[in-house]
Design an enzyme around this catalytic site. Structure first.
Site, PDB file in Angstrom:
ATOM      1  N   ILE A 154       0.838  -1.210   0.000  1.00 19.93           N
ATOM      2  CA  ILE A 154       0.000   0.000   0.000  1.00 19.93           C
ATOM      3  C   ILE A 154       0.871   1.257   0.000  1.00 19.93           C
ATOM      4  CG2 ILE A 154      -1.707   1.317   1.325  1.00 19.93           C
ATOM      5  CD1 ILE A 154      -2.684  -1.476   2.412  1.00 19.93           C
ATOM      6  N   CYS A 204       1.955   0.860   7.975  1.00 22.31           N
ATOM      7  CA  CYS A 204       2.676  -0.327   8.460  1.00 22.31           C
ATOM      8  C   CYS A 204       1.706  -1.187   9.266  1.00 22.31           C
ATOM      9  CB  CYS A 204       3.874   0.092   9.303  1.00 22.31           C
ATOM     10  SG  CYS A 204       3.485   1.225  10.620  1.00 22.31           S
ATOM     11  N   PRO A 205       2.050  -2.457   9.442  1.00 18.37           N
ATOM     12  CA  PRO A 205       1.189  -3.294  10.282  1.00 18.37           C
ATOM     13  C   PRO A 205       1.343  -2.904  11.742  1.00 18.37           C
ATOM     14  CG  PRO A 205       3.085  -4.547   9.495  1.00 18.37           C
ATOM     15  CD  PRO A 205       3.192  -3.186   8.885  1.00 18.37           C
ATOM     16  N   ARG A 233      -3.550   0.736  11.271  1.00 17.89           N
ATOM     17  CA  ARG A 233      -4.323   0.127  12.358  1.00 17.89           C
ATOM     18  C   ARG A 233      -4.418   1.134  13.497  1.00 17.89           C
ATOM     19  NH1 ARG A 233      -6.150  -2.804   9.280  1.00 17.89           N
ATOM     20  NH2 ARG A 233      -6.115  -5.075   9.170  1.00 17.89           N
ATOM     21  N   ASP A 257      -8.952   6.230   9.300  1.00 12.76           N
ATOM     22  CA  ASP A 257      -9.861   5.188   8.811  1.00 12.76           C
ATOM     23  C   ASP A 257      -9.925   4.046   9.812  1.00 12.76           C
ATOM     24  OD1 ASP A 257     -11.559   4.083   6.689  1.00 12.76           O
ATOM     25  OD2 ASP A 257      -9.999   2.552   6.503  1.00 12.76           O
ATOM     26  N   GLU A 262     -12.010   0.552  17.735  1.00 13.77           N
ATOM     27  CA  GLU A 262     -13.058   0.486  16.703  1.00 13.77           C
ATOM     28  C   GLU A 262     -13.919  -0.771  16.787  1.00 13.77           C
ATOM     29  OE1 GLU A 262     -10.438   0.464  13.154  1.00 13.77           O
ATOM     30  OE2 GLU A 262     -11.304  -1.485  12.663  1.00 13.77           O
ATOM     31  N   HIS A 294     -13.276   2.412   8.795  1.00 13.92           N
ATOM     32  CA  HIS A 294     -12.522   1.294   8.209  1.00 13.92           C
ATOM     33  C   HIS A 294     -13.085   0.928   6.824  1.00 13.92           C
ATOM     34  CE1 HIS A 294      -9.624  -2.018   9.670  1.00 13.92           C
ATOM     35  NE2 HIS A 294      -9.596  -1.982   8.362  1.00 13.92           N
TER      36      HIS A 294
HETATM   37  P1  NAI Z   1       2.773  -5.035   3.546  1.00 18.06           P
HETATM   38  O1  NAI Z   1       3.096  -6.206   4.413  1.00 18.06           O
HETATM   39  O2  NAI Z   1       2.884  -5.158   2.070  1.00 18.06           O
HETATM   40  O3  NAI Z   1       3.716  -3.801   3.983  1.00 18.06           O
HETATM   41  C1  NAI Z   1       3.946  -3.419   5.295  1.00 18.06           C
HETATM   42  C2  NAI Z   1       5.283  -2.680   5.327  1.00 18.06           C
HETATM   43  O4  NAI Z   1       5.433  -2.115   6.625  1.00 18.06           O
HETATM   44  C3  NAI Z   1       6.482  -3.575   5.071  1.00 18.06           C
HETATM   45  O5  NAI Z   1       7.321  -3.003   4.082  1.00 18.06           O
HETATM   46  C4  NAI Z   1       7.192  -3.626   6.418  1.00 18.06           C
HETATM   47  O6  NAI Z   1       8.602  -3.741   6.300  1.00 18.06           O
HETATM   48  C5  NAI Z   1       6.788  -2.294   7.000  1.00 18.06           C
HETATM   49  N1  NAI Z   1       6.893  -2.201   8.450  1.00 18.06           N
HETATM   50  C6  NAI Z   1       6.771  -3.169   9.374  1.00 18.06           C
HETATM   51  N2  NAI Z   1       6.920  -2.647  10.612  1.00 18.06           N
HETATM   52  C7  NAI Z   1       7.150  -1.319  10.444  1.00 18.06           C
HETATM   53  C8  NAI Z   1       7.376  -0.242  11.325  1.00 18.06           C
HETATM   54  N3  NAI Z   1       7.408  -0.418  12.657  1.00 18.06           N
HETATM   55  N4  NAI Z   1       7.569   0.988  10.815  1.00 18.06           N
HETATM   56  C9  NAI Z   1       7.549   1.189   9.466  1.00 18.06           C
HETATM   57  N5  NAI Z   1       7.330   0.217   8.581  1.00 18.06           N
HETATM   58  C10 NAI Z   1       7.140  -1.033   9.063  1.00 18.06           C
HETATM   59  O7  NAI Z   1       1.343  -4.562   3.988  1.00 18.06           O
HETATM   60  P2  NAI Z   1       0.282  -3.676   3.170  1.00 18.06           P
HETATM   61  O8  NAI Z   1      -0.555  -4.552   2.327  1.00 18.06           O
HETATM   62  O9  NAI Z   1       0.977  -2.529   2.552  1.00 18.06           O
HETATM   63  O10 NAI Z   1      -0.657  -3.166   4.364  1.00 18.06           O
HETATM   64  C11 NAI Z   1      -0.148  -2.333   5.397  1.00 18.06           C
HETATM   65  C12 NAI Z   1      -1.149  -2.266   6.521  1.00 18.06           C
HETATM   66  O11 NAI Z   1      -2.298  -1.555   6.092  1.00 18.06           O
HETATM   67  C13 NAI Z   1      -1.706  -3.631   6.982  1.00 18.06           C
HETATM   68  O12 NAI Z   1      -0.845  -4.279   7.897  1.00 18.06           O
HETATM   69  C14 NAI Z   1      -3.014  -3.249   7.613  1.00 18.06           C
HETATM   70  O13 NAI Z   1      -2.791  -2.990   8.981  1.00 18.06           O
HETATM   71  C15 NAI Z   1      -3.400  -1.948   6.897  1.00 18.06           C
HETATM   72  N6  NAI Z   1      -4.567  -2.134   6.035  1.00 18.06           N
HETATM   73  C16 NAI Z   1      -5.648  -1.311   6.203  1.00 18.06           C
HETATM   74  C17 NAI Z   1      -6.777  -1.446   5.434  1.00 18.06           C
HETATM   75  C18 NAI Z   1      -7.957  -0.541   5.582  1.00 18.06           C
HETATM   76  O14 NAI Z   1      -9.027  -0.797   5.002  1.00 18.06           O
HETATM   77  N7  NAI Z   1      -7.844   0.559   6.315  1.00 18.06           N
HETATM   78  C19 NAI Z   1      -6.872  -2.509   4.427  1.00 18.06           C
HETATM   79  C20 NAI Z   1      -5.660  -3.282   4.267  1.00 18.06           C
HETATM   80  C21 NAI Z   1      -4.572  -3.114   5.059  1.00 18.06           C
END
Ligand code: NAI
Length: 329
Positions: A154, A204-205, A233, A257, A262, A294
């Site tokens: 993302i 980030c997660p 999150r 969001d 929540e 969300h």
């Molecule tokens: P992804 O796994 O592709 O990328 C996450 C990135 O965060 C990775 O590059 C990782 O190295 C980095 N990361 C891990 N810990 C970190 C930290 N402490 N500080 C900075 N970067 C860090 O995940 P993706 O698909 O990009 O999703 C990211 C997050 O978005 C998900 O974990 C989820 O919590 C959230 N999300 C929210 C949605 C919504 O509807 N609001 C929908 C989908 C995801």
């Protein structure tokens, strides 16, 4: 395979049915998975869950006791799962690692534009026959410093969008992405980012290490008037510290969001009830705060992809093709 599907809305059911085509037996439940609803998964070999279903140790133990073998998450994040307990119980955990990263990245831009150009206020003014511009003054995004925290699927797309708008994009991620560096993104430490960024967006997660990464100390280092956006999150932000920051005007804009509490609020219509969460109640009084429930993921493309990957995870698990299950390891 018989699957208990929790936290189901009509749109989930439609997309899952379309992907399933009668292959598996889905038992739909509107309620969230909690200790008092886990019994609904009796006789099921799998449960299918969403972001606010409770997958802590007691619930996992009850599911395992009832014979559940697979937990198929209809989301990417898995911070709601007690991973150690799930592993100890021999449960397989599957998720949808990617559905539409564009959906979340584009929603993030929507929050930024809404806050900056006060679209939420402008919409109501025009409907009141009020065309005055006082209080609606925004700023050019081009040339501003935008920070992306977490440049995974993302964050990468979002960084690209903001580069296209003409922002200076800085980022923090423990694993920097070379393609983004080649496109002009500068990776910095969080300590370097806080005082430089005009806009900070979290992608980030949520992990035990970064819980409340936006706290009193981080806020103290930020620019006065900073715009904070969280589509990651809720637990990434200490909401009480943010309320203090909004009152002191340290924070100029806040777009959320996700919200750390929540679980009891989002995805449901509470319009006939009194809001019991005082922190959330305070948040929604600020004119410079925009909250969506969300919904960043909520596009047609994302729902179809979620249903298809969930179906594939269940089918591969049933057929013993474990290397094809998108499991959490
Ligand atoms: P992804 O796994 O592709 O990328 C996450 C990135 O965060 C990775 O590059 C990782 O190295 C980095 N990361 C891990 N810990 C970190 C930290 N402490 N500080 C900075 N970067 C860090 O995940 P993706 O698909 O990009 O999703 C990211 C997050 O978005 C998900 O974990 C989820 O919590 C959230 N999300 C929210 C949605 C919504 O509807 N609001 C929908 C989908 C995801």
């Amino acid at each position: 395979m018989k699957v208990a599907v929790f936290s189901t809305k009509p749109y989930d059911r439609d997309h899952l049915e379309q992907a399933n085509q009668g292959r598996h037996e889905f038992v739909y439940h509107e309620v969230a998975l909690k200790p008092n609803s886990a019994l609904l998964a009796q006789d099921c070999q799998a449960v299918c869950c969403f972001v606010n279903d409770q997958l802590d140790a007691p619930v996992l133990e009850q599911l395992a006791k009832q014979g559940v073998k697979l937990i198929a998450l209809r989301c990417a994040g898995f911070n709601q799962v007690d991973l150690d307990r799930a592993r100890a119980l021999g449960l397989t955990l599957a998720r949808v690692p990617e559905y539409s990263p564009h959906a979340i990245a584009e929603h993030t831009l929507g929050l930024i534009l809404m806050l900056n150009r006060q679209l939420h206020r402008a919409y109501h003014r025009v409907r009141e026959n009020d065309y005055s511009l006082n209080g609606l003054l925004g700023f050019d995004l081009a040339g501003k410093t935008l920070a992306v925290i977490g440049t995974g699927k993302i964050g990468r797309i979002f960084a690209d969008i903001m580069l296209g708008i003409g922002c200076r994009v800085v980022a923090y991620d423990p694993y920097p992405n070379q393609t983004l560096v080649d496109r002009g993104v500068e990776y910095l430490s969080l300590e370097q980012i806080w005082p430089q960024a005009d806009i900070i967006s979290l992608h980030c997660p949520l992990t035990p290490d970064n819980h409340h990464m936006i706290n009193k100390q981080a806020l103290a280092q930020m620019k006065t008037g900073v715009m904070l956006i969280n589509t990651g999150r809720g637990g990434l932000i200490d909401t009480r510290a943010v309320v203090v920051g909004l009152k002191s005007q340290k924070i100029g804009y806040l777009g959320l969001d996700v919200y750390e509490e929540e679980g009891d609020l989002f995805f449901e219509d509470h319009s006939n009830q009194l809001l019991q969460d005082d922190v959330f109640a305070r948040l929604i009084t600020f004119p410079n705060v925009v909250i969506t429930g969300h919904q960043a993921f909520f596009t047609r493309e994302a729902l179809s992809a979620i249903a298809e990957t969930t179906l594939a995870n269940i089918t591969h698990f049933e057929q013993g093709e474990m290397d094809r299950v998108c499991s959490i390891d």
